[in-house]
Scaffold this active site. Structure first.
Site, PDB file in Angstrom:
ATOM      1  N   PRO A 132       0.582  -1.288  -0.014  1.00 46.65           N
ATOM      2  CA  PRO A 132      -0.031  -0.119  -0.134  1.00 46.65           C
ATOM      3  C   PRO A 132       0.840   1.231  -0.009  1.00 46.65           C
ATOM      4  O   PRO A 132       0.389   2.226  -0.587  1.00 46.65           O
ATOM      5  CB  PRO A 132      -0.721   0.006   1.152  1.00 46.65           C
ATOM      6  CG  PRO A 132      -0.921  -1.364   1.441  1.00 46.65           C
ATOM      7  CD  PRO A 132       0.497  -2.113   1.031  1.00 46.65           C
ATOM      8  N   GLY A 355     -16.352  10.936 -32.142  1.00 42.60           N
ATOM      9  CA  GLY A 355     -17.293  12.216 -31.684  1.00 42.60           C
ATOM     10  C   GLY A 355     -17.731  11.756 -30.527  1.00 42.60           C
ATOM     11  O   GLY A 355     -17.472  10.849 -29.745  1.00 42.60           O
ATOM     12  N   GLU A 379       3.368  -2.474 -14.213  1.00 42.55           N
ATOM     13  CA  GLU A 379       4.578  -3.067 -14.259  1.00 42.55           C
ATOM     14  C   GLU A 379       5.903  -1.854 -14.334  1.00 42.55           C
ATOM     15  O   GLU A 379       7.064  -1.977 -15.004  1.00 42.55           O
ATOM     16  CB  GLU A 379       5.115  -3.792 -15.778  1.00 42.55           C
ATOM     17  CG  GLU A 379       4.071  -4.820 -15.786  1.00 42.55           C
ATOM     18  CD  GLU A 379       4.427  -6.106 -14.793  1.00 42.55           C
ATOM     19  OE1 GLU A 379       5.274  -5.935 -13.998  1.00 42.55           O
ATOM     20  OE2 GLU A 379       3.425  -7.089 -14.857  1.00 42.55           O
TER      21      GLU A 379
END
Length: 401
Positions: A132, A355, A379
């Site tokens: 984390p 579009g 990666e």
């Protein structure tokens, strides 16, 4: 595409494999990809099809039941699969990184135990470095293994684990102080453990929890998870290679394969975006003619096709370099960097060609627009690739004297 991204010098076997995969993508993946992606549904039927084709054993040596093919063959197959749906390529990527690490660095017992079942698709691999708080700074890993008799006790939290729920074997990188006194360089005190587990979420074995899927902007279908180790006991014979302290080098070797894979994914997604853009440009009419006849759109198509071709060439070069047994971190870094950046640009140009319809979930380009950003960070970010490229260039061009 019949014209773009061709690869010279392929054997008849390689061409046959690629033709089979291309047909599978066109018939079994593209027609259902957008629907499954919108539901964030694991593509079990597609995975079963890949298993029947033998793709889970593509790079595993024949002596272990695989096809014994090269990284180039694998990368070209990934390119085709990502052209259909990038998430499916993620399902096989982590599997192959673990199989590659076992082939290159595992003990004979580990290879004999795992590789035949991985080749058959019975064991599905995942690998875990990130945590984390560390992102690309692998040296900051805090997860730890402590020796306890004939076992190691692992504690810590890992992050961004592709196939975390569906895998049954995870290669996990942690710190291990055994034999590495305080002050040892961080990369010399890391060990890769081969962790077997049950598929699913929650406590998948004593001391190991997979909390659940992380909800993502794109790259759906494939499960991305955390991995929490709390007193996880692993026998000593599940240290990859049989000795501690080698984990960083083993993982980096695997990541080089992974970076070629990400480059191949970028090539595949960019190819599909070009296909969608060039097709729509010939169907949509404005001011009395196809928008493909407007010079502004032709310029976009020209730039898109050139980027597809350039990225493919660099990806093929990086794969062939690795197959030759040479160091390829420079080539892999360049290929991953260029292919992911070009993929983002080609997808955005195809989006612009569509579009307002490109903003609709009814059109495939909307899915690609959400998928492409993952390649910019997977990666290793573009900034990390530039650091690797810059350092290697300075090694190659170092002034003498």
């Amino acid at each position: 595409m019949a014209r773009l991204a061709q690869t010279a010098g392929l054997t008849d076997i390689q061409q046959e494999i690629l033709s089979t995969v291309r047909d599978f993508v066109d018939k079994e993946i593209i027609p259902v990809a957008t629907e499954l992606e919108h539901r964030d549904e694991y593509p079990q039927q597609i995975v079963d099809g890949l298993k029947e084709l033998g793709l889970f054993g593509l790079m595993i040596p024949e002596e272990y039941g695989g096809l014994g093919e090269s990284l180039l063959t694998y990368a070209l197959c990934v390119e085709e699969i990502a052209r259909g749906w990038m998430s499916v390529s993620g399902i096989i990527n982590t599997h192959f990184i673990v199989a590659y690490m076992l082939k290159q660095h595992g003990t004979q017992e580990q290879r004999e135990y795992f590789l035949p079942r991985m080749a058959a698709g019975e064991v599905r691999g995942a690998f875990s470095m990130s945590e984390p708080a560390l992102g690309s700074d692998v040296s900051a890993i805090t997860s730890k293994a402590v020796k306890d008799g004939e076992e190691y006790v692992l504690n810590g939290q890992k992050m961004w684990l592709t196939n975390g729920g569906t895998s049954t074997l995870v290669a996990v990188l942690v710190k291990s102080d055994e034999g590495h006194p305080e002050g040892t360089a961080p990369h010399k005190s890391m060990t890769t453990f081969l962790v077997e587990k049950e598929p699913g979420f929650g406590e998948v074995r004593p001391g190991l929890t997979i909390p659940g899927k992380i909800d993502k902007m794109g790259y759906k279908g494939v499960d991305t998870t955390e991995l929490i180790m709390d007193g996880l006991r692993i026998p000593a014979n599940r240290v990859l290679g049989g000795a501690t302290g080698r984990g960083f080098y083993q993982m980096m070797d695997g990541v080089e394969v992974g970076r070629v894979n990400v480059a191949a994914r970028g090539c595949g997604v960019a190819q599909r975006a070009f296909e969608l853009g060039v097709s729509y440009a010939q169907q949509r009419h404005t001011f009395g003619k196809q928008i493909a006849q407007h010079q502004a759109i032709q310029f976009k198509l020209a730039e898109m096709a050139t980027k597809v071709e350039a990225a493919h060439a660099m990806m093929v070069n990086a794969a062939r370099k690795k197959d030759s047994g040479e160091r390829n971190d420079l080539e892999a870094g360049m290929a991953k960097y260029l292919a992911s950046e070009y993929c983002k640009e080609v997808v955005e140009d195809a989006f612009r060609i569509h579009g307002g319809y490109g903003f609709s979930k009814e059109y495939e380009i909307e899915r690609l627009y959400r998928e492409a950003p993952m390649l910019l960070i997977g990666e290793g970010t573009a900034e990390i690739q530039k650091m690797i490229i810059g350092r290697r260039l300075l090694e190659e061009y170092r002034l003498q004297g």
